[in-house]
Each structure stands twice: as C-alpha cells, then as structure tokens.
Scaffold this motif. Structure first.
Motif, PDB file in Angstrom:
ATOM      1  N   VAL A   5       0.844  -1.195   0.000  1.00  0.00           N
ATOM      2  CA  VAL A   5       0.000   0.000   0.000  1.00  0.00           C
ATOM      3  C   VAL A   5       0.878   1.243   0.000  1.00  0.00           C
ATOM      4  O   VAL A   5       1.580   1.521   0.977  1.00  0.00           O
ATOM      5  CB  VAL A   5      -0.937   0.019   1.216  1.00  0.00           C
ATOM      6  CG1 VAL A   5      -1.806   1.273   1.175  1.00  0.00           C
ATOM      7  CG2 VAL A   5      -1.809  -1.228   1.246  1.00  0.00           C
ATOM      8  N   GLU A   6       0.810   1.978  -1.109  1.00  0.00           N
ATOM      9  CA  GLU A   6       1.597   3.209  -1.245  1.00  0.00           C
ATOM     10  C   GLU A   6       0.831   4.393  -0.676  1.00  0.00           C
ATOM     11  O   GLU A   6      -0.398   4.421  -0.690  1.00  0.00           O
ATOM     12  CB  GLU A   6       1.917   3.491  -2.720  1.00  0.00           C
ATOM     13  CG  GLU A   6       2.663   2.402  -3.430  1.00  0.00           C
ATOM     14  CD  GLU A   6       1.743   1.456  -4.190  1.00  0.00           C
ATOM     15  OE1 GLU A   6       2.220   0.819  -5.147  1.00  0.00           O
ATOM     16  OE2 GLU A   6       0.557   1.367  -3.826  1.00  0.00           O
ATOM     17  N   SER A   7       1.591   5.378  -0.218  1.00  0.00           N
ATOM     18  CA  SER A   7       1.010   6.631   0.239  1.00  0.00           C
ATOM     19  C   SER A   7       2.046   7.735   0.091  1.00  0.00           C
ATOM     20  O   SER A   7       3.231   7.458  -0.131  1.00  0.00           O
ATOM     21  CB  SER A   7       0.559   6.523   1.701  1.00  0.00           C
ATOM     22  OG  SER A   7       1.656   6.239   2.545  1.00  0.00           O
ATOM     23  N   GLY A   8       1.580   8.984   0.210  1.00  0.00           N
ATOM     24  CA  GLY A   8       2.497  10.111   0.190  1.00  0.00           C
ATOM     25  C   GLY A   8       2.509  10.916  -1.090  1.00  0.00           C
ATOM     26  O   GLY A   8       3.202  11.937  -1.162  1.00  0.00           O
ATOM     27  N   GLY A   9       1.784  10.472  -2.094  1.00  0.00           N
ATOM     28  CA  GLY A   9       1.741  11.233  -3.333  1.00  0.00           C
ATOM     29  C   GLY A   9       0.944  12.516  -3.180  1.00  0.00           C
ATOM     30  O   GLY A   9       0.320  12.757  -2.153  1.00  0.00           O
ATOM     31  N   GLY A  10       0.996  13.342  -4.213  1.00  0.00           N
ATOM     32  CA  GLY A  10       0.247  14.590  -4.182  1.00  0.00           C
ATOM     33  C   GLY A  10       0.770  15.572  -5.203  1.00  0.00           C
ATOM     34  O   GLY A  10       1.562  15.217  -6.084  1.00  0.00           O
ATOM     35  N   LEU A  11       0.324  16.805  -5.074  1.00  0.00           N
ATOM     36  CA  LEU A  11       0.735  17.889  -5.961  1.00  0.00           C
ATOM     37  C   LEU A  11       1.868  18.677  -5.311  1.00  0.00           C
ATOM     38  O   LEU A  11       1.750  19.084  -4.145  1.00  0.00           O
ATOM     39  CB  LEU A  11      -0.456  18.809  -6.243  1.00  0.00           C
ATOM     40  CG  LEU A  11      -0.178  20.076  -7.048  1.00  0.00           C
ATOM     41  CD1 LEU A  11       0.290  19.729  -8.460  1.00  0.00           C
ATOM     42  CD2 LEU A  11      -1.425  20.965  -7.088  1.00  0.00           C
ATOM     43  N   VAL A  12       2.932  18.877  -6.060  1.00  0.00           N
ATOM     44  CA  VAL A  12       4.076  19.619  -5.539  1.00  0.00           C
ATOM     45  C   VAL A  12       4.618  20.509  -6.652  1.00  0.00           C
ATOM     46  O   VAL A  12       4.533  20.168  -7.838  1.00  0.00           O
ATOM     47  CB  VAL A  12       5.162  18.644  -5.016  1.00  0.00           C
ATOM     48  CG1 VAL A  12       5.695  17.759  -6.118  1.00  0.00           C
ATOM     49  CG2 VAL A  12       6.278  19.382  -4.318  1.00  0.00           C
ATOM     50  N   GLN A  13       5.177  21.652  -6.269  1.00  0.00           N
ATOM     51  CA  GLN A  13       5.751  22.562  -7.254  1.00  0.00           C
ATOM     52  C   GLN A  13       7.125  22.069  -7.707  1.00  0.00           C
ATOM     53  O   GLN A  13       7.805  21.345  -6.957  1.00  0.00           O
ATOM     54  CB  GLN A  13       5.888  23.962  -6.655  1.00  0.00           C
ATOM     55  CG  GLN A  13       4.556  24.639  -6.394  1.00  0.00           C
ATOM     56  CD  GLN A  13       4.721  26.084  -5.963  1.00  0.00           C
ATOM     57  OE1 GLN A  13       5.793  26.501  -5.538  1.00  0.00           O
ATOM     58  NE2 GLN A  13       3.648  26.856  -6.083  1.00  0.00           N
ATOM     59  N   PRO A  14       7.542  22.434  -8.890  1.00  0.00           N
ATOM     60  CA  PRO A  14       8.906  22.085  -9.334  1.00  0.00           C
ATOM     61  C   PRO A  14       9.927  22.552  -8.312  1.00  0.00           C
ATOM     62  O   PRO A  14       9.829  23.651  -7.774  1.00  0.00           O
ATOM     63  CB  PRO A  14       9.037  22.838 -10.660  1.00  0.00           C
ATOM     64  CG  PRO A  14       7.647  22.950 -11.172  1.00  0.00           C
ATOM     65  CD  PRO A  14       6.785  23.140  -9.951  1.00  0.00           C
ATOM     66  N   GLY A  15      10.905  21.670  -8.060  1.00  0.00           N
ATOM     67  CA  GLY A  15      11.919  21.954  -7.054  1.00  0.00           C
ATOM     68  C   GLY A  15      11.555  21.473  -5.664  1.00  0.00           C
ATOM     69  O   GLY A  15      12.403  21.481  -4.761  1.00  0.00           O
ATOM     70  N   GLY A  16      10.309  21.049  -5.487  1.00  0.00           N
ATOM     71  CA  GLY A  16       9.863  20.600  -4.183  1.00  0.00           C
ATOM     72  C   GLY A  16      10.229  19.158  -3.887  1.00  0.00           C
ATOM     73  O   GLY A  16      10.923  18.496  -4.683  1.00  0.00           O
TER      74      GLY A  16
END
Length: 117
Positions: A5-16
């Motif tokens: 079970v994966e977790s931790g994904g999301g939307l992040v800005q370049p360089g983040g």
C-alpha cells in the motif's frame, strides 16, 4: 496474502520534495528486495529505484540519480522513496513492487505524484 500500500503522493511545485511510503504485509518483508516503479501518462512503466533486503545496496534510474533516495525499515515493513528537486517530468503514478519466491510479481495500486506550478 501479499499486500503493498503506497502513500504520500500529491501535488508539488517544481523543485519541491515528497516522501512516498509503501507498507507491506503478508510476507517476510526483510527477505525480499523492494522496488519503486513509475508510469507517466502515455509511457511504459519504468524502474525508478531498487533496494536490497538489508538496504545496503541501492540502484537508481539515471533520470533520478542524486535526487531520489530509496530506503527501508524492516522493523516497520515499510519502504520509502524520498524525492527531492522534483521536475515536471517526474509526474507519474508511483508503484511499489517486489517479487515472490517463485518470481511472482506483486504490485501496489500506486500513488499519484504531480509536479506542476
């Protein structure tokens, strides 16, 4: 029953940065190498990083070398992927993977990482 079970994904800005986790169950986690794959829209699934049973050996795709770090905690049955300096081309669904004793592949359902401003 093997479960990843994966977790931790999301939307992040370049360089983040983001840290993905994969919680494993149903097998002796410490006995198996673990991998992270990713699949971008319209592209084939590719191996991103791999880690040995003890964590002493790691391998990375050239495209993520020096930016991503794979690690594992055998006491917690968890493998991690620390992703730094993220780029738009890192946008993909990230999958946790291992192979069973007979070479049977096991996959998680994936977690989406989107790198965008």
């Amino acid at each position: 029953q093997v479960k990843l079970v994966e977790s931790g994904g999301g939307l992040v800005q370049p360089g983040g940065s983001l840290r993905l986790s994969c919680a494993a169950s149903g097998f002796t986690f410490s006995s198996y190498a673990m991998n992270w794959y990713r699949q971008a829209p319209g592209k084939e699934r590719e191996l991103v990083a791999a880690i040995s049973t003890t964590g002493m050996r790691t391998n990375y795709a050239n495209s993520v070398n020096d930016r991503f770090t794979i690690s594992r905690d055998n006491a917690k049955n968890t493998v991690y992927l620390q992703m730094n300096s993220l780029k738009p081309e890192d946008t993909a669904v990230y999958y946790c993977h291992t192979k069973g004793p007979w070479g049977t592949p096991y996959w998680g359902k994936g977690t989406l990482v989107t790198v965008s401003s």
